[in-house]
Motif scaffolding. Structure first.
Motif, mmCIF file in Angstrom:
data_model
loop_
_atom_site.group_PDB
_atom_site.id
_atom_site.type_symbol
_atom_site.label_atom_id
_atom_site.label_comp_id
_atom_site.label_asym_id
_atom_site.label_seq_id
_atom_site.Cartn_x
_atom_site.Cartn_y
_atom_site.Cartn_z
ATOM 1 N N MET A 195 0.845 -1.403 0.012
ATOM 2 C CA MET A 195 0.058 -0.064 -0.098
ATOM 3 C C MET A 195 1.101 1.327 -0.018
ATOM 4 O O MET A 195 0.512 2.257 -0.805
ATOM 5 C CB MET A 195 -1.044 0.082 1.111
ATOM 6 C CG MET A 195 -1.992 -1.027 1.413
ATOM 7 S SD MET A 195 -2.902 -1.311 -0.293
ATOM 8 C CE MET A 195 -3.285 -3.047 -0.223
ATOM 9 N N ASN A 196 2.184 1.271 0.739
ATOM 10 C CA ASN A 196 2.807 2.369 0.747
ATOM 11 C C ASN A 196 3.464 2.608 -0.500
ATOM 12 O O ASN A 196 3.480 3.883 -0.838
ATOM 13 C CB ASN A 196 3.978 2.077 1.835
ATOM 14 C CG ASN A 196 3.471 2.243 3.307
ATOM 15 O OD1 ASN A 196 2.273 2.843 3.419
ATOM 16 N ND2 ASN A 196 3.836 1.748 4.289
ATOM 17 N N ILE A 197 3.892 1.787 -1.050
ATOM 18 C CA ILE A 197 4.568 1.655 -2.543
ATOM 19 C C ILE A 197 3.685 2.003 -3.574
ATOM 20 O O ILE A 197 3.912 3.016 -4.515
ATOM 21 C CB ILE A 197 5.506 0.741 -2.868
ATOM 22 C CG1 ILE A 197 6.669 0.771 -1.690
ATOM 23 C CG2 ILE A 197 6.056 0.817 -4.048
ATOM 24 C CD1 ILE A 197 7.482 -0.627 -1.873
ATOM 25 N N ASN A 198 2.592 1.483 -3.521
ATOM 26 C CA ASN A 198 1.633 1.592 -4.810
ATOM 27 C C ASN A 198 0.711 2.662 -4.903
ATOM 28 O O ASN A 198 0.287 2.984 -5.695
ATOM 29 C CB ASN A 198 0.883 0.133 -5.004
ATOM 30 C CG ASN A 198 1.866 -1.253 -5.482
ATOM 31 O OD1 ASN A 198 2.272 -0.784 -6.640
ATOM 32 N ND2 ASN A 198 2.133 -2.097 -4.751
ATOM 33 N N VAL A 199 0.088 2.958 -3.411
ATOM 34 C CA VAL A 199 -0.821 3.891 -3.237
ATOM 35 C C VAL A 199 -0.411 5.158 -2.563
ATOM 36 O O VAL A 199 -0.658 6.238 -3.203
ATOM 37 C CB VAL A 199 -2.067 3.288 -2.600
ATOM 38 C CG1 VAL A 199 -3.119 4.001 -2.384
ATOM 39 C CG2 VAL A 199 -2.456 1.863 -3.131
ATOM 40 N N ARG A 200 0.131 5.101 -1.624
ATOM 41 C CA ARG A 200 0.502 6.141 -0.683
ATOM 42 C C ARG A 200 1.421 7.242 -1.550
ATOM 43 O O ARG A 200 1.391 8.551 -1.544
ATOM 44 C CB ARG A 200 1.285 5.993 0.644
ATOM 45 C CG ARG A 200 1.512 7.060 1.364
ATOM 46 C CD ARG A 200 1.948 6.581 2.972
ATOM 47 N NE ARG A 200 2.314 7.675 3.778
ATOM 48 C CZ ARG A 200 2.955 7.688 4.935
ATOM 49 N NH1 ARG A 200 2.931 6.452 5.546
ATOM 50 N NH2 ARG A 200 3.022 8.783 5.630
ATOM 51 N N SER A 201 2.139 6.569 -2.139
ATOM 52 C CA SER A 201 3.598 7.251 -2.831
ATOM 53 C C SER A 201 2.790 8.062 -4.075
ATOM 54 O O SER A 201 3.163 9.468 -4.096
ATOM 55 C CB SER A 201 4.419 6.391 -3.310
ATOM 56 O OG SER A 201 4.066 5.491 -4.529
ATOM 57 N N VAL A 202 1.641 7.458 -4.675
ATOM 58 C CA VAL A 202 0.936 8.258 -5.642
ATOM 59 C C VAL A 202 0.149 9.468 -5.204
ATOM 60 O O VAL A 202 0.125 10.626 -5.670
ATOM 61 C CB VAL A 202 0.123 7.244 -6.466
ATOM 62 C CG1 VAL A 202 -0.573 8.009 -7.403
ATOM 63 C CG2 VAL A 202 1.081 5.989 -7.201
ATOM 64 N N PHE A 203 -0.472 9.307 -3.938
ATOM 65 C CA PHE A 203 -1.164 10.168 -3.409
ATOM 66 C C PHE A 203 -0.130 11.501 -2.957
ATOM 67 O O PHE A 203 -0.457 12.429 -3.358
ATOM 68 C CB PHE A 203 -1.821 9.747 -2.167
ATOM 69 C CG PHE A 203 -2.189 10.610 -1.383
ATOM 70 C CD1 PHE A 203 -3.482 11.587 -1.466
ATOM 71 C CD2 PHE A 203 -1.766 11.109 -0.029
ATOM 72 C CE1 PHE A 203 -4.106 12.622 -0.720
ATOM 73 C CE2 PHE A 203 -2.052 12.041 0.652
ATOM 74 C CZ PHE A 203 -3.086 12.925 0.459
ATOM 75 N N MET A 204 0.783 11.127 -2.653
ATOM 76 C CA MET A 204 1.831 12.147 -2.264
ATOM 77 C C MET A 204 2.420 12.887 -3.286
ATOM 78 O O MET A 204 2.240 14.225 -3.200
ATOM 79 C CB MET A 204 3.135 11.363 -1.299
ATOM 80 C CG MET A 204 2.601 10.891 0.004
ATOM 81 S SD MET A 204 4.095 10.255 0.663
ATOM 82 C CE MET A 204 5.342 11.398 0.925
ATOM 83 N N VAL A 205 2.608 12.323 -4.488
ATOM 84 C CA VAL A 205 3.170 12.895 -5.582
ATOM 85 C C VAL A 205 2.144 14.032 -5.961
ATOM 86 O O VAL A 205 2.460 14.884 -6.418
ATOM 87 C CB VAL A 205 3.631 12.004 -6.637
ATOM 88 C CG1 VAL A 205 4.029 13.037 -8.076
ATOM 89 C CG2 VAL A 205 5.066 11.357 -6.247
ATOM 90 N N VAL A 206 0.954 13.280 -6.339
ATOM 91 C CA VAL A 206 -0.113 14.142 -7.104
ATOM 92 C C VAL A 206 -0.612 15.352 -6.045
ATOM 93 O O VAL A 206 -0.839 16.308 -6.472
ATOM 94 C CB VAL A 206 -1.454 13.114 -7.327
ATOM 95 C CG1 VAL A 206 -2.601 14.047 -7.779
ATOM 96 C CG2 VAL A 206 -0.854 12.209 -8.537
ATOM 97 N N SER A 207 -0.821 14.884 -4.633
ATOM 98 C CA SER A 207 -1.073 16.191 -3.693
ATOM 99 C C SER A 207 -0.194 17.367 -3.855
ATOM 100 O O SER A 207 -0.678 18.482 -3.876
ATOM 101 C CB SER A 207 -1.365 15.616 -2.358
ATOM 102 O OG SER A 207 -0.480 15.109 -1.733
ATOM 103 N N LEU A 208 1.107 16.741 -4.066
ATOM 104 C CA LEU A 208 2.234 17.972 -3.997
ATOM 105 C C LEU A 208 2.136 18.723 -5.282
ATOM 106 O O LEU A 208 2.630 20.023 -5.141
ATOM 107 C CB LEU A 208 3.200 17.287 -3.724
ATOM 108 C CG LEU A 208 3.820 16.981 -2.394
ATOM 109 C CD1 LEU A 208 5.269 15.963 -2.237
ATOM 110 C CD2 LEU A 208 3.885 18.027 -1.286
ATOM 111 N N ALA A 209 1.847 17.892 -6.464
ATOM 112 C CA ALA A 209 1.947 18.738 -7.626
ATOM 113 C C ALA A 209 0.526 19.543 -8.021
ATOM 114 O O ALA A 209 0.807 20.577 -8.825
ATOM 115 C CB ALA A 209 1.826 17.516 -8.637
ATOM 116 N N VAL A 210 -0.638 19.435 -7.233
ATOM 117 C CA VAL A 210 -1.789 20.041 -7.711
ATOM 118 C C VAL A 210 -1.510 21.511 -7.553
ATOM 119 O O VAL A 210 -2.089 22.261 -8.472
ATOM 120 C CB VAL A 210 -2.853 19.476 -6.819
ATOM 121 C CG1 VAL A 210 -4.058 20.452 -6.847
ATOM 122 C CG2 VAL A 210 -3.420 18.181 -7.061
#
Length: 205
Positions: free
Chosen positions: A39-54
């Motif tokens: 979950m950390n590698i596949n999901v949490r990391s994606v959320f972090m990148v996208v939320s920072l990029a918005v």
């Protein structure tokens, strides 16, 4: 991310997230450590990148800002023996749709690409590490050229599959480029399968 934005001088038009890990295991064999890692590698990391990029993408609302996330077929049709991985991909698919809905107001498109097993031609893979070759593509945004590489798997990594149906990495990269382009400016919240129809087949077909 902060360092990357410094290099980009705070200008961000597109986000491409291609990051993940396959974690095998059924409900009988998985433990919490493996579940959390998946979950950390596949999901949490994606959320972090996208939320920072918005916040940066919002500044480009008049220049077709977009996000493309590599997800997987397992999120649509679960893989037997890959419980955590299948759940993680299903979560990614839902995240793509939720993000597309929320960010549409800011003219930010969010889409996903779900490739099948991806490799180079097996004759080229024989005796060579195809991962080092990859597929180089160039994404054109206004007057800027942004190169990126898709890394396919080798035949050895496919395991014991006797007659694998595979997707060329270039086909996945082409789809990503198209989803980011102006030609797809009215497409958001979509998860595009790039698998040659493999996800439609069964073990007997």
């Amino acid at each position: 991310f902060r360092e990357a934005m410094k290099d980009l001088k705070g200008i961000l038009h597109k986000v491409f997230v291609c990051h993940g890990v396959t974690v095998p295991g059924s409900l009988k064999t998985l433990n919490l450590k493996h579940w959390d890692r998946c979950m950390n590698i596949n999901v949490r990391s994606v959320f972090m990148v996208v939320s920072l990029a918005v916040p940066f993408l919002k500044l480009m609302k008049d220049e077709n800002p977009s996000v493309c996330i590599v997800t997987g077929e397992a999120g649509m049709t679960p893989y037997l023996g890959y419980t955590a991985f299948s759940v993680a991909k299903a979560m990614l698919n839902s995240f793509i749709e939720c993000a597309a809905l929320e960010l549409a107001y800011h003219n930010i498109r969010v889409n996903g690409v779900a490739p099948g097993v991806t490799t180079k031609n097996f004759s080229e893979a024989a005796g060579a590490n195809v991962r080092k070759k990859g597929i180089d593509k160039t994404l054109y945004i206004s007057e800027n050229q942004i190169p990126f590489t898709m890394h396919p798997v080798t035949k050895a990594e496919l395991g014991s599959i006797s007659d694998p149906k595979v997707t060329e990495a270039a086909e996945v990269a082409d789809t990503v480029c198209w989803l980011h382009s102006d030609e797809a400016s009215y497409i958001t919240g979509e998860i595009t399968k790039v698998d040659g129809g493999f996800s439609l087949t069964t073990a007997n077909y």
